[in-house]
Enzyme design. Structure first.
Site, PDB file in Angstrom:
ATOM      1  N   TRP A 151      -0.054  -1.301   4.629  1.00 47.21           N
ATOM      2  CA  TRP A 151      -0.893  -2.497   4.618  1.00 47.21           C
ATOM      3  C   TRP A 151      -2.082  -2.323   3.686  1.00 47.21           C
ATOM      4  CZ3 TRP A 151      -6.015  -3.421   5.853  1.00 47.21           C
ATOM      5  CH2 TRP A 151      -6.388  -4.762   5.990  1.00 47.21           C
ATOM      6  N   HIS A 152      -2.639  -1.117   3.634  1.00 43.89           N
ATOM      7  CA  HIS A 152      -3.834  -0.900   2.832  1.00 43.89           C
ATOM      8  C   HIS A 152      -3.570  -1.011   1.331  1.00 43.89           C
ATOM      9  CE1 HIS A 152      -6.003   0.428   6.428  1.00 43.89           C
ATOM     10  NE2 HIS A 152      -7.099   0.368   5.703  1.00 43.89           N
ATOM     11  N   GLY A 153      -2.365  -0.742   0.893  1.00 43.23           N
ATOM     12  CA  GLY A 153      -2.112  -0.876  -0.532  1.00 43.23           C
ATOM     13  C   GLY A 153      -0.782  -0.298  -0.961  1.00 43.23           C
TER      14      GLY A 153
END
Length: 503
Positions: free
Chosen positions: A336-338
């Site tokens: 989700w963060h990247g």
């Protein structure tokens, strides 16, 4: 339109004014109009993505509810799967396509060309929020919204669209749709929260970022500052993200809307699990409710648990499914963060620590009994906080470094080289290194203020209620000091957006 820009403040002022001028029955429409104006200001080309997510989850939620009402649970489940595939599929395509191409090229020595794909503003946040709504309808935690225009407001509410908090339909929707009378206390509380957010963002986060960028972008030039780089990044990330949340929650308060808190003094945590109960709270609870519980209660996880009991015994066998579920959750958190391996390593680092702690829980209890530690000792509590702080800071290397390799390189430098004097070689602001000592002093004082406020809050003091009890001249003086400090001491090195707005 940055949350700390003059244009945005004017935008908020106009939206609040119009919101309370129009008849109450039209207030939610005012919020919707300003939400889409705000999103359009970020780029007309992004609107199609949020409309797609809105219409897909709205329409399929109605289909799910209708299928359930007709007694066809299988059809409802099929609709749910379709909706999640479409919603998360859009997120996957725009955010992870080039990451997949890069890895295919590296793995199979191919030469596939990357694609020029837009990364819509706030797509991770509104995708999770709308998907959570769809799942809540399927689990009958809330009724499907019949009005697509009202539902569009739930997905796009402008204060939270870029960086959360991730809202739940059952808690947020009725606040958005119901009328609100003008109350001065809401404006005052919102102003206080926004001001505190600006203090954290412009004095702490932006000044810390000057040193973080210099150290992480030039690790060999500032090789003796690696440990300072990650400590400054802790200040930057917390002040930036929590400061942004203060601004968002403060704006919502002005409309009479109460958003969920996203931070609860995370650096007083006594374990990584506790840290994630205090840091980015709405993401953590989303993962718990929509990933962790469904995974742990699934049939295949039940079979895995039975297998674990046979192979490792009852105690370990009961713990293994929870450990595996935590690993899955934090893999998703990392993704989700990247779209980069460093984020996956970041997520798995946290997941492994939490899973290992679960496996070792009984051993920890036995060790504490052996050394006569009850867990209530002050020294032990401080030890746990420091230990957790160190573990968290190790994870930030993966979050901030450009690559996994650079993260490990910075870790090595942090324990092999130490040269604090190099801090004075980092230019700060337009005056360069001449201003660096002052920038460091501003950061130090700001951190002390933040620490004192956090300690008071951790001890149960309600600072905002205490401010409300003060006389008007004293309150005005406090506001003036905060405003003056932001104006005089706020970073002028470079205009910076919020870190989490990129997600």
């Amino acid at each position: 339109m940055s949350l700390v820009s003059n244009l945005f403040l004017l935008f908020v002022a106009v939206s609040v004014l119009v919101y309370y001028i129009v008849p109450h029955k039209f207030q939610w429409l005012v919020l919707l109009c300003f939400s889409y104006i705000y999103y359009l200001a970020g780029g007309v080309r992004y609107v199609g993505f949020i409309l797609f997510s809105t219409l897909v989850t709205w329409g399929i939620a109605l289909a799910v509810e209708k299928a359930e009402a007709g007694g066809s649970h299988k059809s409802a489940r099929n609709f749910l799967v379709l909706g999640l595939i479409l919603n998360f599929g859009m997120l996957g395509v725009v955010k992870y396509t080039n990451f997949m191409i890069e890895n295919l090229n590296a793995l199979f020595h191919m030469n596939l060309r990357g694609m020029e794909i837009l990364l819509p503003l706030g797509i991770s946040f509104y995708t999770f929020q709308s998907s959570g709504y769809l799942l809540d309808v399927y689990w009958k935690r809330c009724d499907a919204e019949r009005n697509p225009v009202k539902y569009a407001l739930f997905v796009s509410f402008f204060p939270q669209i870029l960086q959360g908090p991730i809202g739940r339909y059952s808690r947020l929707a009725h606040q958005l749709y119901e009328p609100h009378k003008f109350e001065g206390k809401n404006i005052t509380r919102g102003f206080e929260r926004i001001l505190w957010g600006f203090f954290k963002k412009m004095i702490l986060a932006d000044w810390a970022a000057v040193f973080v960028d210099a150290i992480f972008d030039n690790p060999d030039q500032y090789s003796g500052l690696a440990i300072f780089g990650v400590l400054f990044y802790t200040v930057q990330l917390y002040a930036d993200f929590s400061g942004g949340m203060d601004v968002v929650i403060g704006i919502a308060s002005m409309f009479g809307i109460e958003l969920d808190e996203n931070f609860k003094r995370p650096f007083f945590s006594i374990s990584i699990t506790d840290f994630w109960h205090r840091w980015h709270i709405t993401l953590g609870t989303w993962m718990k409710d929509y990933v962790f519980y469904p995974v742990t209660l699934s049939k295949w996880m039940g079979k895995f648990g039975k297998w674990g009991k046979k192979v490792f015994g009852k105690k370990t066998g009961r713990t293994l499914p929870i450990c595996l579920a935590n690993l899955i959750v934090f893999f998703v958190v990392g993704v989700w963060h990247g779209a980069a391996w460093k984020y996956i390593v970041y997520g798995m680092y946290n997941g492994i620590i939490i899973a290992f702690s679960g496996l070792m829980a009984e051993h920890y209890r036995n060790w504490k009994k052996k050394f006569n530690i009850t867990g209530k000792e002050n020294w032990y509590h401080v030890f746990m906080i420091i230990r957790t702080f160190i573990l968290v800071n190790i994870s930030w290397f993966f979050d901030r470094a450009d690559t996994v390799g650079q993260a490990f390189h910075m870790m090595k430098l942090s324990v092999t080289k130490f040269a604090p004097s190099q801090l004075l070689l980092i230019p700060a602001g337009k005056e360069g290194t001449a201003f660096t000592p002052y920038a460091l002093a501003i950061l130090a004082v700001g951190c002390i203020i933040l620490f004192i406020v956090s300690v008071l809050q951790e001890r149960g003091m309600k600072i905002r209620e205490s401010l409300a009890g003060l006389s008007l001249p004293i309150t005005v003086a406090i506001y003036f000091c905060l405003l003056a400090s932001i104006g005089f001491f706020g970073s002028t090195a470079v205009a910076r957006g919020f870190i989490y707005a990129q997600f």
